[in-house]
Design a protein around this motif. Structure first.
Motif, PDB file in Angstrom:
ATOM      1  N   GLU A 157      24.245  34.459  47.381  1.00 23.37           N
ATOM      2  CA  GLU A 157      22.855  34.113  47.066  1.00 23.37           C
ATOM      3  C   GLU A 157      22.431  34.682  45.718  1.00 23.37           C
ATOM      4  OE1 GLU A 157      20.280  32.208  48.551  1.00 23.37           O
ATOM      5  OE2 GLU A 157      22.063  31.390  49.521  1.00 23.37           O
ATOM      6  N   VAL A 158      22.854  35.930  45.447  1.00 20.89           N
ATOM      7  CA  VAL A 158      22.543  36.553  44.155  1.00 20.89           C
ATOM      8  C   VAL A 158      23.205  35.761  43.033  1.00 20.89           C
ATOM      9  CG1 VAL A 158      22.938  38.612  42.723  1.00 20.89           C
ATOM     10  CG2 VAL A 158      22.123  38.862  45.069  1.00 20.89           C
ATOM     11  N   LYS A 159      24.463  35.377  43.238  1.00 16.41           N
ATOM     12  CA  LYS A 159      25.169  34.582  42.226  1.00 16.41           C
ATOM     13  C   LYS A 159      24.433  33.280  41.950  1.00 16.41           C
ATOM     14  CE  LYS A 159      29.823  34.318  42.012  1.00 16.41           C
ATOM     15  NZ  LYS A 159      31.227  34.215  42.501  1.00 16.41           N
ATOM     16  N   ARG A 160      24.086  32.577  43.004  1.00 20.45           N
ATOM     17  CA  ARG A 160      23.433  31.281  42.870  1.00 20.45           C
ATOM     18  C   ARG A 160      22.059  31.411  42.217  1.00 20.45           C
ATOM     19  NH1 ARG A 160      19.635  28.900  44.957  1.00 20.45           N
ATOM     20  NH2 ARG A 160      19.315  30.300  46.697  1.00 20.45           N
TER      21      ARG A 160
ATOM     22  N   LYS B  35      30.010  39.716  37.122  1.00 20.76           N
ATOM     23  CA  LYS B  35      28.630  39.596  36.640  1.00 20.76           C
ATOM     24  C   LYS B  35      27.630  40.060  37.707  1.00 20.76           C
ATOM     25  CE  LYS B  35      29.631  36.050  33.243  1.00 20.76           C
ATOM     26  NZ  LYS B  35      29.477  34.635  32.861  1.00 20.76           N
ATOM     27  N   VAL B  36      27.938  39.799  38.968  1.00 22.99           N
ATOM     28  CA  VAL B  36      27.087  40.291  40.054  1.00 22.99           C
ATOM     29  C   VAL B  36      27.123  41.816  40.074  1.00 22.99           C
ATOM     30  CG1 VAL B  36      26.738  40.369  42.557  1.00 22.99           C
ATOM     31  CG2 VAL B  36      27.394  38.224  41.465  1.00 22.99           C
ATOM     32  N   ALA B  37      28.312  42.375  39.954  1.00 25.52           N
ATOM     33  CA  ALA B  37      28.463  43.839  39.947  1.00 25.52           C
ATOM     34  C   ALA B  37      27.678  44.449  38.794  1.00 25.52           C
ATOM     35  CB  ALA B  37      29.937  44.222  39.849  1.00 25.52           C
ATOM     36  N   LYS B  38      27.759  43.827  37.636  1.00 21.93           N
ATOM     37  CA  LYS B  38      27.039  44.320  36.467  1.00 21.93           C
ATOM     38  C   LYS B  38      25.523  44.272  36.710  1.00 21.93           C
ATOM     39  CE  LYS B  38      27.121  44.031  31.489  1.00 21.93           C
ATOM     40  NZ  LYS B  38      27.782  43.520  30.313  1.00 21.93           N
ATOM     41  N   LEU B  39      25.051  43.177  37.302  1.00 19.81           N
ATOM     42  CA  LEU B  39      23.626  43.044  37.626  1.00 19.81           C
ATOM     43  C   LEU B  39      23.174  44.134  38.593  1.00 19.81           C
ATOM     44  CD1 LEU B  39      20.968  41.357  37.457  1.00 19.81           C
ATOM     45  CD2 LEU B  39      21.851  40.040  39.400  1.00 19.81           C
ATOM     46  N   LEU B  40      24.033  44.457  39.564  1.00 19.88           N
ATOM     47  CA  LEU B  40      23.708  45.472  40.567  1.00 19.88           C
ATOM     48  C   LEU B  40      24.014  46.893  40.094  1.00 19.88           C
ATOM     49  CD1 LEU B  40      25.035  43.680  43.776  1.00 19.88           C
ATOM     50  CD2 LEU B  40      22.643  43.936  43.053  1.00 19.88           C
ATOM     51  N   GLY B  41      24.695  47.011  38.964  1.00 19.96           N
ATOM     52  CA  GLY B  41      25.027  48.335  38.447  1.00 19.96           C
ATOM     53  C   GLY B  41      26.099  49.039  39.251  1.00 19.96           C
TER      54      GLY B  41
END
Length: 112
Positions: free
Chosen positions: A9-12, A21-27
């Motif tokens: 859901e975060v990816k979409r 990129k999801v990991a980077k967004l979540l730190g």
């Protein structure tokens, strides 16, 4: 929902094409995302971050994670119910905010 479904859901929602990129967004590290995809439940801090990103109640995600962790069927059912109620409460709150905004606009519009 399961951890990996929230990751999707975060990816979409953010137009991301990789777990990196999801990991980077979540730190966090990409290995954490890999662990979630492998079935590990996310911790409360990650749940909070995802709730903010997706604009959903954090208790919905936490309850989903707790239901995954439970072995006792009655406890699992209780956590699933809490997740469902949290989701419904979030939608109801959103609807009330929209309705409140519309009413405020109409009051201001007709008062002028």
């Amino acid at each position: 929902m399961k951890s990996y479904e929230y990751i999707e859901e975060v990816k979409r929602a953010n137009g991301l094409d990789t777990d990196y990129k999801v990991a980077k967004l979540l730190g966090c590290g990409q290995n954490k995302i890999t662990q979630y995809r492998a079935g590990q439940t996310m911790d409360n801090e990650t749940a909070r971050q995802i709730a903010e990103i997706l604009d959903i109640p954090v208790w919905q995600i936490i309850a989903d994670m707790e239901s995954e962790r439970q072995k006792d069927p009655s406890k699992k059912k209780a956590w699933k119910m809490l997740a469902k109620l949290s989701k419904q409460a979030g939608a109801a709150t959103y609807n009330l905010l929209i309705l409140n905004s519309i009413i405020s606009f109409l009051v201001i519009y007709y008062a002028l």
